[in-house]
Design an enzyme around this catalytic site. Structure first.
Site, PDB file in Angstrom:
ATOM      1  N   ARG A  13       0.795  -1.228   0.000  1.00  0.00           N
ATOM      2  CA  ARG A  13       0.000   0.000   0.000  1.00  0.00           C
ATOM      3  C   ARG A  13       0.828   1.279   0.000  1.00  0.00           C
ATOM      4  NH1 ARG A  13      -3.634  -1.245   5.077  1.00  0.00           N
ATOM      5  NH2 ARG A  13      -1.630  -2.103   5.725  1.00  0.00           N
ATOM      6  N   SER A  14       1.758   1.413   0.939  1.00  0.00           N
ATOM      7  CA  SER A  14       2.483   2.688   1.016  1.00  0.00           C
ATOM      8  C   SER A  14       3.420   2.926  -0.168  1.00  0.00           C
ATOM      9  CB  SER A  14       3.204   2.852   2.358  1.00  0.00           C
ATOM     10  OG  SER A  14       4.114   1.818   2.605  1.00  0.00           O
ATOM     11  N   ASP A 117      -5.425  -4.111   2.755  1.00  0.00           N
ATOM     12  CA  ASP A 117      -4.093  -4.592   2.413  1.00  0.00           C
ATOM     13  C   ASP A 117      -4.175  -5.684   1.347  1.00  0.00           C
ATOM     14  OD1 ASP A 117      -1.484  -5.505   2.273  1.00  0.00           O
ATOM     15  OD2 ASP A 117      -1.198  -5.503   4.450  1.00  0.00           O
TER      16      ASP A 117
END
Length: 143
Positions: A13-14, A117
């Site tokens: 995700r990041s 996620d």
């Protein structure tokens, strides 16, 4: 403006948020994970493939762990879910006022309260859809 995107392992995700947002803005971006399991490793292969299919190259990114020093290095810290936000706040130095927000705050119309996620859900395209939506909202807010 310096923006840090934070998730759990910094492999899905990041880094995707960093990759998407850096294509939309001139803001300085980085990403990190609240856990250090994957430090030094590239984003997860299936996440990179899904991002690449949309024109986002994540291959230059490497995972790192979030630290308290990040509060001084960034103007805005963005977590992907409530657990990330709590872990980030646990490391906040006394007196520090760096804003910490949930990424979905920038896409209230999505109806989502977190970025799921895809490492667990396997929905890499769904995660990217939401990340793109949140990134557009963030860009509108900070330029």
């Amino acid at each position: 403006m310096k923006v840090l995107f934070v998730c759990l392992g910094n492999i899905c995700r990041s880094p995707s948020a960093e990759g998407v947002f850096r294509e939309m803005t001139t803001a300085e971006t980085d990403s990190a994970g609240t856990a250090g399991w994957h430090a030094g490793k590239p984003p997860y292969g299936p996440m990179q493939e899904a991002a690449k299919a949309r024109g986002y190259d994540l291959s230059d990114l490497r995972a790192r762990q979030f630290t308290a020093a990040d509060f001084d290095r960034f103007d805005l810290i963005i977590g992907m879910d409530a657990s990330n936000l709590a872990d980030i706040e646990d490391l906040r130095p006394n007196g520090n006022t760096t804003p910490v927000k949930c990424f979905t705050d920038y896409a209230p119309e999505s109806g989502m309260t977190e970025v799921p996620d895809p490492y667990y859900t396997r929905d890499f395209d769904g995660a990217l859809d939401l990340i793109e939506q949140c990134s557009k909202g963030l860009r509108a807010e900070i330029g």
